[in-house]
Scaffold this motif. Structure first.
Motif, mmCIF file in Angstrom:
data_model
loop_
_atom_site.group_PDB
_atom_site.id
_atom_site.type_symbol
_atom_site.label_atom_id
_atom_site.label_comp_id
_atom_site.label_asym_id
_atom_site.label_seq_id
_atom_site.Cartn_x
_atom_site.Cartn_y
_atom_site.Cartn_z
ATOM 1 N N THR A 253 -3.058 4.646 5.084
ATOM 2 C CA THR A 253 -2.245 3.362 4.943
ATOM 3 C C THR A 253 -1.454 2.669 6.461
ATOM 4 O O THR A 253 -1.839 0.964 6.221
ATOM 5 C CB THR A 253 -0.338 3.748 4.716
ATOM 6 N N ALA B 6 1.015 -1.660 0.091
ATOM 7 C CA ALA B 6 0.062 -0.105 0.075
ATOM 8 C C ALA B 6 1.024 1.913 -0.192
ATOM 9 O O ALA B 6 1.645 1.648 0.418
ATOM 10 C CB ALA B 6 -1.124 -0.274 1.125
ATOM 11 N N GLY C 249 3.816 -1.424 3.422
ATOM 12 C CA GLY C 249 3.018 -0.501 3.065
ATOM 13 C C GLY C 249 4.360 0.927 3.232
ATOM 14 O O GLY C 249 5.198 0.070 4.022
ATOM 15 N N VAL D 139 -2.099 -1.670 6.243
ATOM 16 C CA VAL D 139 -1.004 -2.310 6.806
ATOM 17 C C VAL D 139 -2.069 -3.590 8.093
ATOM 18 O O VAL D 139 -1.970 -4.967 8.284
ATOM 19 C CB VAL D 139 0.037 -1.983 6.693
ATOM 20 N N ALA E 130 -4.022 -4.597 3.318
ATOM 21 C CA ALA E 130 -2.151 -4.841 2.893
ATOM 22 C C ALA E 130 -1.021 -5.683 3.172
ATOM 23 O O ALA E 130 -1.094 -5.641 4.897
ATOM 24 C CB ALA E 130 -2.298 -3.469 2.128
ATOM 25 N N SER F 270 -3.996 3.855 -0.682
ATOM 26 C CA SER F 270 -5.102 4.505 -0.061
ATOM 27 C C SER F 270 -5.556 5.409 0.422
ATOM 28 O O SER F 270 -6.337 5.973 0.718
ATOM 29 C CB SER F 270 -4.133 4.193 1.471
#
Ligand SMILES: Nc1ncnc2c1ncn2[C@@H]1O[C@H](COP(=O)(O)OP(=O)(O)OP(=O)(O)O)[C@@H](O)[C@H]1O
Ligand SMILES: Nc1ncnc2c1ncn2[C@@H]1O[C@H](COP(=O)(O)OP(=O)(O)OP(=O)(O)O)[C@@H](O)[C@H]1O
Ligand SMILES: [Mg+2]
Ligand SMILES: [Mg+2]
Lengths: 280, 280, 269, 261, 280
Positions: free
Chosen positions: D152, D112, D164, D156, D161, D146
């Motif tokens: 972000t 991300a 990131g 994560v 994700a 994101s």
């Protein structure tokens, strides 16, 4: 007549069968690559890990956020969103109504026969349709960025962008609604020398008014949800608020905003029902 | 002049040839009835004359002009002078009777008047007078879907009389009316034609009414004119022949079954009885 | 013969629709109020430089990036976008039709309430929110996009179908019910042929919306044209953005043409 | 007379608005103009606004400034920045329970970024990843944007994700605040320093006004309690003048990462 | 038993009293015609018997059961045994003829069969046979909006025969047919009733056809039964009286104008001529 010979040997096969079978096969064959491209994997939904993540996220929706500061923001955003949606739809109608009247086939007197002026009519219709397509094929954000250059940041650019794309969509759907109902009354009026507006008002609207209204109200509701795009250019609102809370995975706020969305949708629904009843 | 057809033909979109080699001439103020079996092409012929369909062969002249050579504006003015009574009245069910009647004059009224009349009926007295001729004055503000079949058909006729056309085309105008009313309604049509000098061209199933009210009769079968005669010269055998083909095609075993089982001794009598003297 | 009838009186004035006028006034007031609340001034839109300014913006998109590599990427993105939108719409159309029948009041008042509420709920949650939820449920990727579109679109199509069904003339279906036919066959023989064209038009139209909506779904990793447009517009690569816009335009046009063709084929002139 | 101000949406717009409030009041006092702040959620909107002279003053990221500079043919002028912005870094994060220890192990993962136009959330990390021999477009199975730095972290932390990257200062702020998501991620790498955020004025802004604004920023003194509060919100310890040339390196990085063509 | 009405009445939604004090009893296999002026309530009566409307007063028994006391399933089974021919056939224009015919048996078929038949007609031969009785076998796969008025009406009749009901209700089943075909079509209906033992209850405008094919005639006016007699006992004066009221209400001056201007010496002859012997 020749029917007597046919009467003796009835056609026991439907002549359309082959075409139907063929198209079904074509559709199925085309569906396969689409499923692959979209990575269609329903079983992923039941993966234990995924379920846990989602469960804990949904758990975060409770309790909904009710701090006064947030509710204040929310109220502002709701009012602004409703105003943007209303203004946007009003401008969109200015675009959609003339263009849809121009491009509705059922209102074209030159289609009868076909008669004189069909070339010009056809070209006007095609131009109308092309304009509608163009207006709605360009995403809101591109229009919005363009208007920002002239109007600056703020709701004005957002409202215009909304008006243009929604004008394109409303125009197209209006046209389709007008063409999908019983068009014989309108045709009868055209055949009696009536004009385009007369045929619309006396032939099509009595049957289509309800559907047109409910679609317009539905579009208003969409405009409320579309405020996320308006946020891009500084015309905040509910969508932007929602976007943030979702990005931050802030379930409580999201739940409250979703509730507001639901209330607005229910409001739109009952508004549409009321209008439809009035037009019945 | 009323209208003139010269070896005209009509082929429908799906390739069906509904009319061929039709040559006719009907003068101003003349009253002509067209009769013929179901599917003979009566409706197709009337739609041709009403400039709703364009002949695929031959030549057509209506009220002194070839409609398909006219400019759009002139065609519209021509159409306003032709009134068509449709087999089933093309009136949106939600319209009120008064509005449905007003729709007849949309070809003459400027657009604003038509639109205004939708909000507030501009000529209640005129609509009332037209309806009164058909015993329907008390239904002026009723919605059309609350009328009986025969009442709706009469609204369709009244609308055309309200239009005050120079050529009245009537497609089975009295099929949903009882004998007394049918007779009276045809009488009104004839009277109107006599009063205003409009030509009257009507398709009729009721042969006796055709013979009674029209001085000239045209027989149509399989899309072709079989006879075109003054009423006085029409013979019984001509009528028999006109309707004969289809009677012969009804499957025989079914008729026999009926004859065998029925308690009515007349059921197996000669099925087709046409008598030119009946109803006169 | 009918003593019950009221004698005819041209009561035109009584027919002047007061509630219509009131409704119109209310709507007008809402619109005016909105403009005032937002304090919008479109004056600058008609100022001297405005046109040139907008034209310059539009011109910055030309010429589009037509390098083969980028074209290939765009084409793949377009296909994927189409696939996501198509599958999402198909799922939604099926589910929407199933929910539309009870929502049009065919299976009693309770079922009507329930299905209407369900449709409203599905619809009131924006695609974007569904997408976030579905990414959690099904992982990052186009399938999450499919599900998000399908869920939201079900709510939309269900409502539109239900209203089309309610608006269709009831006689054909009614007459079948009077011959003792079951609800579903009566619907299929009596009403479906009447609303079929409009429903397909709504479905295709929603497909088009979903193609554009994929733009919003792009950032949850659903990929496709949406993510590309977002990316290139963000970093001012107007040439690339123009190519993506053209691809979207082509998709929309194709769906439009398909819609026209289908409706003509289904017998509407 | 108004001074129209906006900022890139590297954080939530409402957050930006809250942060800006005291600064706006301060600028109002110093310049004698009415200050209007419009939060947006799109980077491009800010640049378009600057280029079209609809915004007078904007808080830009390094990469956004480069774009604005290109878009205005070098006429957009950076005036001041925080001292921290001279040595800015980005941090790569993974979920706390992830086995990943180094950047090279990220291949084959989902990743991300922040916003595509973010300097610390996209451009510089991409540039340094490329230098390390990782091509994000090819080596990650899927890239998500994101939209903002704190998003972000949320991406994560929730497992949406597998890794990131975000601005170091935002991560520090989150950790300070005791943010739950920030507690669930682990830093695996930090980029070398680069120039980032600055305050930029639009092309053609009156030079005297420009000076006045710059002075207002430079006058800020952490020992004054009123200024202190304002600067804490801005996460600034001191403001310093900056020049356009400071960002040439970022432009080069962007060109080599293929983000400017 | 066919059906029984005991002092039944029907008031429409808008308060209009379409039927009152109607008492009737029609036995199994009996054939009865109902005649009366337009707006008399014929259609209303038939819709009452077809369980489409519920009587607002009195008692109704159809095929041995009170439909409004039955459970939903039983009512459905009862309705499958009643076949109604509508004044204008309620067939969606886009349906093909074969499908429209099959729709007649939806009440008997299990749901899957109905669904399947929509994709691929399951009983082409049956539909073909039903159509062949009305000389329409060659239109089996035509779309219904490509048929002429009379053809569509025959499709409506064929559909009810295909349904094989125990009670046939026919609302002006032959109004769009020419005399020969009308006669033949009624013959088919009578034959079907004789073959299957179904009761036949038809409203008719054509008095001569009613007299010819039905042993018992009911006269309806203003929602009330005026007479209910074996055909043989019906007199001319009764018929005159039945239709008299409305003739008298047509404005007289218009008739005079017509008579004055017309060239047809018979136009001002006695307008209503009904002769029980005609057509027999
Ligand atoms: N739109 C159409 N497309 C194809 N064929 C058509 C169309 N309309 C009518 N036809 C066919 O043309 C023939 C003549 O039709 P028309 O409606 O003119 O008959 P008609 O004489 O009015 O019959 P009726 O007395 O039954 O109303 C019929 O066989 C009909 O099936
Ligand atoms: N839905 C309705 N609402 C109100 N009034 C109605 C409705 N349907 C019919 N009527 C009225 O009831 C009366 C009887 O109507 P009906 O349709 O039964 O007449 P009918 O005998 O079939 O006449 P026709 O021969 O003209 O078809 C008419 O005066 C009509 O206006
Ligand atoms: Mg016809
Ligand atoms: Mg009737």
């Amino acid at each position: 007549m020749s029917a007597s010979t046919q009467a003796l040997s009835p056609p026991h096969r439907d002549p359309d069968t082959r075409a139907r079978l063929g198209w079904t096969l074509v559709a199925l064959v085309l569906l396969w690559p689409l499923l692959v491209l979209a990575e269609f994997r329903p079983w992923a939904l039941f993966d234990a890990g995924n379920l846990r993540v989602m469960g804990s996220f949904l758990g975060g929706f409770l309790p909904p956020a009710t701090s006064t500061e947030f509710l204040g923001y929310l109220l502002d955003a709701t009012l602004e969103t409703m105003a943007i949606a209303t203004a946007g739809i009003a401008l969109a109608l200015l675009l959609a109504v003339p263009l849809s009247i121009l491009s509705t086939r059922a209102l074209a007197v030159s289609k009868i026969g076909p008669g004189p002026g069909r070339l010009g009519d056809r070209m006007a219709r095609a131009a109308g349709r092309a304009l509608l397509t163009f207006l709605r094929a360009i995403p809101e954000i591109v229009w919005a960025l363009m208007f920002v250059r002239v109007l600056g940041l703020g709701p004005a650019a957002g409202v215009l962008a909304l008006a243009i794309t929604y004008g394109g969509m409303l125009g197209k759907v209006y046209t389709e609604i007008l063409e999908s109902i019983d068009t014989r009354p309108a045709r009868a009026i055209l055949e009696a020398g009536g004009g385009r507006f007369a045929a619309l008002a006396y032939g099509l609207l009595p049957n289509a008014a309800q559907e047109l209204t409910s679609y317009t109200v539905y579009r208003w509701e969409c405009a409320v949800r579309a405020s996320v795009i308006m946020g891009f250019v500084g015309a905040g609102g509910l969508g932007q608020l929602m976007d943030q809370s979702m990005k931050m995975l802030n379930g409580g706020e999201a739940a409250t905003i979703l509730f507001v969305f639901l209330v607005l949708v229910l409001f739109a629904d009952s508004l549409s029902a009321t209008l439809r009843r009035a037009l019945a | 002049m009323g209208f003139e057809l010269e070896s005209a033909g009509l082929t429908h979109g799906n390739g069906f040839r509904a009319l061929q080699r039709v040559s006719l001439r009907v003068g101003r103020g003349e009253r002509v009835a067209v009769i013929g079996p179901s599917g003979a092409g009566k409706t197709s012929l009337i739609r041709l004359l009403g400039t709703a369909l364009r002949p695929t062969e031959g030549r057509l002249d209506v009220l002194g002009a070839n409609p398909w050579r006219l400019s759009a504006g002139a065609l519209r003015r021509l159409r306003a002078r032709i009134g068509t009574i449709h087999q089933s009245p093309p009136i949106p069910p939600r319209l009120r009777v008064v509005t449905a009647i007003h729709a007849g004059r949309l070809g003459r009224w400027p657009a604003w008047k038509g639109l205004l009349s939708l909000l507030y009926p501009v000529d209640v007295a005129g609509a009332h007078a037209a309806l009164a001729r058909f015993d329907l004055a008390d239904r002026l503000f009723e919605r059309c879907d609350r009328l009986s079949g025969g009442q709706l058909q009469r609204v369709g006729i009244a609308r055309v009389l309200y239009q005050q056309p120079d050529l009245i085309l009537a497609d089975e105008p009295v099929s949903a009316l009882d004998p007394a009313l049918a007779d009276a309604a045809l009488g009104e049509l004839v009277a109107e034609s006599a009063r205003s000098g409009a030509s009257l061209f009507a398709s009729l199933h009721a042969v006796d009414l055709a013979l009674k009210w029209f001085p000239r009769i045209i027989g149509l079968r399989g899309g072709e004119v079989v006879f075109d005669l003054p009423t006085a010269r029409l013979t019984d055998s001509m009528l028999h022949e006109l309707y004969a083909a289809e009677g012969a095609m009804l499957p025989v075993q079914a008729r026999d079954a009926a004859a065998g089982a029925t308690t009515d001794p007349e059921a197996d009598a000669k099925v087709i009885r046409l008598d030119t003297s009946r109803g006169r | 013969m009918n003593e019950t009838r009221e004698p005819c009186a041209p009561r035109g004035a009584a027919d002047f629709c007061l509630s219509c006028v009131l409704t119109c006034a209310l709507v007008a007031a809402a619109v005016a109020g909105s403009f005032v609340y937002l304090g919008i001034d479109f004056g600058t839109l008609f100022s001297v430089g405005a046109g040139a300014d907008m034209a310059r913006f539009a011109a910055s998109f030309f010429p589009p990036d037509l390098e083969p590599d980028f074209l290939r990427k765009t084409a793949y993105g377009a296909l994927q976008t189409f696939a996501v939108a198509m599958i999402g719409t198909l799922l939604a159309a099926a589910a929407g039709l199933l929910l539309a029948l009870p929502a049009a009041g065919r299976h009693g008042a309770a079922a009507e309430r329930l299905s209407r509420f369900l449709l409203n709920l599905l619809r009131s949650v924006p695609e974007l929110v569904w997408a976030t939820l579905m990414v959690l449920a099904a992982g990052l990727g186009p399938f999450a996009g499919v599900l998000a579109l399908a869920l939201h679109t079900t709510g939309v199509l269900g409502r539109l179908f239900a209203e089309a069904i309610e608006n269709a003339p009831p006689q054909p279906e009614q007459s079948l019910l009077e011959t003792g036919s079951g609800g579903v066959p009566a619907f299929l023989y009596g009403t479906l042929p009447l609303v079929w064209a409009q429903s397909v038009a709504y479905g295709l139209y929603r497909l088009e919306m979903n193609i554009r909506m994929a733009a919003v779904l792009g950032f949850v990793g659903a990929g496709g044209l949406g993510q590309m447009l977002y990316f290139h517009l963000s970093i001012f690569q107007q040439a690339q953005a123009a190519t993506v816009l053209i691809a979207m335009f082509v998709l929309v046009l194709a769906v439009d043409a398909l819609s026209d063709r289908l409706r003509a084929w289904m017998g509407h002139s | 007379q108004v001074l129209r101000v906006s900022a890139i949406p590297d954080e939530a717009p409402t957050e930006l608005q809250r942060k800006f409030k005291p600064l706006g009041e301060y600028l109002e006092k110093e310049t004698g103009l009415e200050v209007v702040f419009t939060p947006v959620s799109d980077y491009a909107a800010v640049v378009e606004g600057l280029a079209a002279k609809k915004i007078d003053l904007a808080w830009l990221g390094g990469f956004t400034f480069v774009q604005a500079r290109l878009r205005t043919h070098g006429e957009a002028l950076p005036i001041v920045q925080r001292v921290e912005d001279e040595v800015f870094t980005s941090k790569f994060i993974v979920p706390a329970d992830s086995p990943v220890k180094s950047l090279s192990e990220l291949k084959g993962k989902t990743f991300a970024f922040g916003s595509p136009s973010s300097t610390s959330g996209h451009l510089m990390p991409r540039f340094f990843l490329l230098e390390d021999g990782i091509d994000p477009d090819k080596d990650f199975t899927r890239i998500a944007f994101s939209g903002a730095h704190d998003a972000t972290v949320a991406f994560v932390a929730s497992g949406r994700a597998e890794a990131g990257v975000l601005s170091a200062s935002v991560l520090d702020k989150l950790l300070e605040k005791g943010d739950a998501n920030a507690g669930r991620v682990r830093v695996i790498a930090t980029t070398p320093p680069y120039y980032d955020y600055n305050w930029t004025v639009r092309p053609g802004l009156d030079a005297a006004l420009r000076e006045k604004i710059a002075d207002a920023f430079l006058k800020l003194d952490p020992s004054d309690p009123v200024h202190k509060e304002l600067m804490t919100l801005q996460r600034a310890s001191k403001y310093v003048p900056t020049t356009s040339a400071n960002y040439d390196a970022i432009e080069r990085a962007a060109r080599s990462a293929g983000l400017i063509k």
